[in-house]
Scaffold this motif. Structure first.
Motif, PDB file in Angstrom:
ATOM      1  N   UNK A   1     -12.945 -14.977  -8.707  1.00 21.80           N
ATOM      2  CA  UNK A   1     -11.986 -14.310  -7.668  1.00 21.80           C
ATOM      3  C   UNK A   1     -10.608 -14.161  -8.331  1.00 21.80           C
ATOM      4  N   UNK A   2     -10.114 -15.488  -8.555  1.00 19.22           N
ATOM      5  CA  UNK A   2      -8.756 -15.603  -8.848  1.00 19.22           C
ATOM      6  C   UNK A   2      -8.341 -14.863 -10.241  1.00 19.22           C
ATOM      7  N   UNK A   3      -9.344 -14.771 -11.154  1.00 19.65           N
ATOM      8  CA  UNK A   3      -9.038 -14.323 -12.695  1.00 19.65           C
ATOM      9  C   UNK A   3      -9.283 -12.722 -12.421  1.00 19.65           C
ATOM     10  N   UNK A   4     -10.179 -12.271 -11.342  1.00 25.70           N
ATOM     11  CA  UNK A   4     -10.065 -10.675 -11.358  1.00 25.70           C
ATOM     12  C   UNK A   4      -8.698 -10.292 -10.554  1.00 25.70           C
ATOM     13  N   UNK A   5      -8.058 -11.233  -9.524  1.00 21.84           N
ATOM     14  CA  UNK A   5      -7.006 -10.861  -9.065  1.00 21.84           C
ATOM     15  C   UNK A   5      -5.775 -10.864 -10.011  1.00 21.84           C
ATOM     16  N   UNK A   6      -5.905 -12.112 -10.897  1.00 22.33           N
ATOM     17  CA  UNK A   6      -4.705 -12.051 -11.946  1.00 22.33           C
ATOM     18  C   UNK A   6      -4.711 -11.027 -12.847  1.00 22.33           C
ATOM     19  N   UNK A   7      -6.056 -10.526 -13.230  1.00 19.60           N
ATOM     20  CA  UNK A   7      -6.178  -9.338 -14.109  1.00 19.60           C
ATOM     21  C   UNK A   7      -5.513  -7.962 -13.741  1.00 19.60           C
ATOM     22  N   UNK A   8      -5.734  -8.068 -12.331  1.00 26.28           N
ATOM     23  CA  UNK A   8      -5.066  -6.850 -11.591  1.00 26.28           C
ATOM     24  C   UNK A   8      -3.807  -6.997 -11.625  1.00 26.28           C
ATOM     25  N   UNK A   9      -3.046  -7.991 -11.511  1.00 21.60           N
ATOM     26  CA  UNK A   9      -1.565  -8.015 -11.388  1.00 21.60           C
ATOM     27  C   UNK A   9      -0.905  -7.773 -12.915  1.00 21.60           C
ATOM     28  N   UNK A  10      -1.767  -8.340 -13.787  1.00 27.41           N
ATOM     29  CA  UNK A  10      -1.367  -7.965 -15.220  1.00 27.41           C
ATOM     30  C   UNK A  10      -1.470  -6.612 -15.409  1.00 27.41           C
ATOM     31  N   UNK A  11      -2.264  -6.051 -15.045  1.00 29.36           N
ATOM     32  CA  UNK A  11      -2.298  -4.490 -15.070  1.00 29.36           C
ATOM     33  C   UNK A  11      -1.207  -3.912 -14.514  1.00 29.36           C
ATOM     34  N   UNK A  12      -1.086  -4.389 -13.004  1.00 30.98           N
ATOM     35  CA  UNK A  12       0.326  -3.881 -12.292  1.00 30.98           C
ATOM     36  C   UNK A  12       1.500  -4.114 -13.144  1.00 30.98           C
ATOM     37  N   UNK A  13       1.535  -5.505 -13.863  1.00 33.68           N
ATOM     38  CA  UNK A  13       2.937  -5.569 -14.371  1.00 33.68           C
ATOM     39  C   UNK A  13       3.051  -4.876 -15.623  1.00 33.68           C
ATOM     40  N   UNK A  14       1.941  -4.722 -16.414  1.00 35.37           N
ATOM     41  CA  UNK A  14       2.323  -3.706 -17.651  1.00 35.37           C
ATOM     42  C   UNK A  14       2.702  -2.196 -17.149  1.00 35.37           C
ATOM     43  N   UNK A  15       1.897  -1.764 -16.270  1.00 36.80           N
ATOM     44  CA  UNK A  15       2.282  -0.329 -15.641  1.00 36.80           C
ATOM     45  C   UNK A  15       3.846  -0.272 -15.119  1.00 36.80           C
ATOM     46  N   UNK A  16       4.251  -1.355 -14.630  1.00 37.46           N
ATOM     47  CA  UNK A  16       5.667  -1.306 -14.098  1.00 37.46           C
ATOM     48  C   UNK A  16       6.590  -1.132 -15.188  1.00 37.46           C
ATOM     49  N   UNK A  17       6.307  -1.468 -16.609  1.00 42.65           N
ATOM     50  CA  UNK A  17       7.168  -1.359 -17.435  1.00 42.65           C
ATOM     51  C   UNK A  17       7.749  -0.013 -17.847  1.00 42.65           C
TER      52      UNK A  17
END
Length: 389
Positions: free
Chosen positions: A180-196
Motif C-alpha cells: 500500500x505504501x509503495x503504491x501511494x509513494x509511486x503515485x506521489x512520485x508521478x505527481x511530483x514529476x508532472x508538477x515540474x
C-alpha cells in the motif's frame, strides 16, 4: 453459467492452494503460488472469459478495482506533494542530479534523486525509476547508469527508495502494508514529476526491475497517466512476488475473482509495454507463455506492435547493461527521446556518465536533516496507513 462455473473452479483451486501454501493468511497469493504447469492451465481457463475488447475490459475493470480494494486505497491522489526539498545540484556531462524529498502522507517522506538533461529546449519526457531489493540499491551503479543515460536523452528521471531502504528508513521494509505504501509513494512520485514545469504530461514512462518491476506494473495498471511501461524480470504467470511489498496484501484474490501478475501487466494494453525477461528466474518462460498471453490481449485493440519482449536466456535476475540497452531503445522510440548524443556504433554509450558516491546522493544529512515531523517506527507508520484510504 459457464463463466460462473469457471469462477467457482478458479476460486476453489485458489482456496486449496492458499491453504497449502499460506495457512496463516489464506487471502494472499505469494511466491511460486502455482507450478509452471498449473499457471498455464489456469490462464488458459481464465482466458476463455474474454475473447474481444469488450469482454477483456470488463475483466480488466474488475482486476483494477481489486488492486485498489486489496491495497486499501479508495482513490489515487492527484495532488502535488507537500514539503518538497531539492538540493545539492550536481551538473555533469549533459545532465544534472539533485537530491529530493517530499511528503506522500503526513509524516512519511519519499526520497530519491532527480536526473534532468542540461541545455535542452522544449518539453521533457518523465520516467519513474523504482529499484529492486538489495542493499541500498538507489546508490548502485546500474541505477545511476540507467537514470543518467535517459536524462542525457531528454527525460526527467526520478530514482526513488523502496520503503525502509536508502533515505527512507522510517520503518522496516517488510511492514504488513508495504504494498500500500509503495503504491501511494509511486503515485506521489508521478505527481511530483508532472508538477515540474518542463515535463510533457503525455510522455510519461515507468521502469524498474524485480520488486521495482512489481511497482511498475502495479502503478501502470491503475494510473492511466503512465503512457509507457517497461517491467524488468518480474512479469510471471506463476510467481506472485516474494515480499510483503509485492504480495503482502490481497490484491490478487478477491471475493469476485483471482488474478495474477501476468493479467495485471496486461491491463496496460494497448499502450506501449516492453517485457524484459531472463533464463534464470520466474520469467524464463516469457517468450513461450507470458508474452503470447499479453500479445493476444493487445490483439483485441489491434495493437500487437505496441508490446514487445526482450529475452536474455543466458542472463540472470538483474537490470544489467544488455537489458538497459533494450529498455533505452524502447523508451527512446515511444517517448520520442533524442539519441543523437548517446548512440555510439549503434549502441547506447554509458561511458559519459558519472557514478556518484552514496554520500553525494543521500537526501538527508547534517545540512539537510530528516524533517522533524517524520514518523519513526513500524507502529507509527502502520497507524498512518490504517487511517489512509
Amino acid at each position: 453459467m459457464k463463466n460462473q462455473l469457471l469462477l467457482s473452479f478458479l476460486l476453489a483451486l485458489s482456496t486449496t492452494l492458499l491453504a497449502q501454501f499460506n495457512p496463516e493468511k489464506p487471502e494472499l497469493c505469494q511466491r511460486n503460488f502455482y507450478t509452471e504447469a498449473q499457471a498455464v492451465e489456469v490462464h488458459k481457463a481464465v482466458a476463455e472469459k474474454y475473447n474481444d475488447q469488450a469482454s477483456w475490459e470488463k475483466r480488466a475493470q474488475l482486476i483494477r478495482q481489486g488492486i485498489l480494494d486489496g491495497a486499501e486505497i479508495k482513490e489515487l491522489s492527484l495532488k502535488k506533494p507537500k514539503h518538497i526539498s531539492i538540493h545539492s545540484r550536481k551538473a555533469l556531462n549533459g545532465y544534472a542530479v539533485e537530491n529530493v524529498s517530499f511528503q506522500s502522507l503526513p509524516g512519511i517522506y519519499v526520497t530519491g534523486n532527480l536526473y534532468t538533461p542540461l541545455n535542452t529546449k522544449g518539453k521533457l519526457a518523465a520516467i519513474l525509476a523504482p529499484h529492486g531489493h538489495g542493499p541500498e540499491p538507489r546508490y548502485k551503479e546500474y541505477v545511476q547508469q540507467r537514470c543518467a543515460t535517459l536524462a542525457r536523452m531528454g527525460a526527467a528521471v526520478f530514482a526513488y527508495d523502496m520503503v525502509g531502504l536508502g533515505d527512507s528508513k522510517y520503518c522496516e521494509h517488510k511492514i504488513e502494508k508495504a504494498l500500500k505504501l509503495q503504491l501511494i509513494n509511486s503515485t506521489y512520485v508521478l505527481n511530483f514529476l508532472l508538477s515540474l514545469p518542463k515535463v510533457d504530461k503525455n510522455r510519461v514512462a515507468m521502469s524498474g526491475e524485480s520488486g521495482g518491476g512489481t511497482q511498475t506494473f502495479m502503478l501502470a495498471a491503475v494510473d492511466e497517466r503512465i503512457k509507457v511501461s517497461v517491467p524488468v524480470v518480474m512479469v510471471s504467470g506463476h510467481f506472485f512476488g516474494g515480499c510483503s511489498c509485492e504480495s503482502g496484501m490481497p490484491v490478487h484474490k478477491r471475493p469476485t475473482h483471482i488474478t495474477s501478475n501476468l493479467e495485471i501487466a496486461a491491463l496496460f494494453a494497448p499502450k506501449p509495454m516492453l517485457l524484459i525477461s531472463d533464463g534464470d528466474d520466474w520469467t524464463k518462460n516469457t517468450p513461450d507463455f507470458e508474452y503470447p498471453f499479453v500479445k493476444r490481449i493487445y490483439g483485441f485493440y489491434k495493437s500487437e506492435d505496441k508490446v514487445e519482449n526482450a529475452h536474455f536466456p543466458q542472463e540472470k535476475h538483474d537490470y544489467n547493461a544488455s537489458k538497459r540497452q533494450a529498455a533505452y531503445a524502447f523508451l527512446a522510440k515511444h517517448l520520442g527521446l533524442n539519441t543523437a548524443g548517446v548512440l555510439k556504433d549503434g549502441k547506447f554509450d554509458e561511458t559519459g556518465n558519472t557514478v556518484l558516491t552514496e554520500l553525494d546522493l543521500k537526501v538527508f544529512n547534517e545540512k539537510y536533516p530528516l524533517p522533524g515531523d517524520a514518523l519513526k517506527g513500524d507502529e507509527a507508520v502502520g497507524r498512518a496507513l490504517n487511517v489512509q484510504r
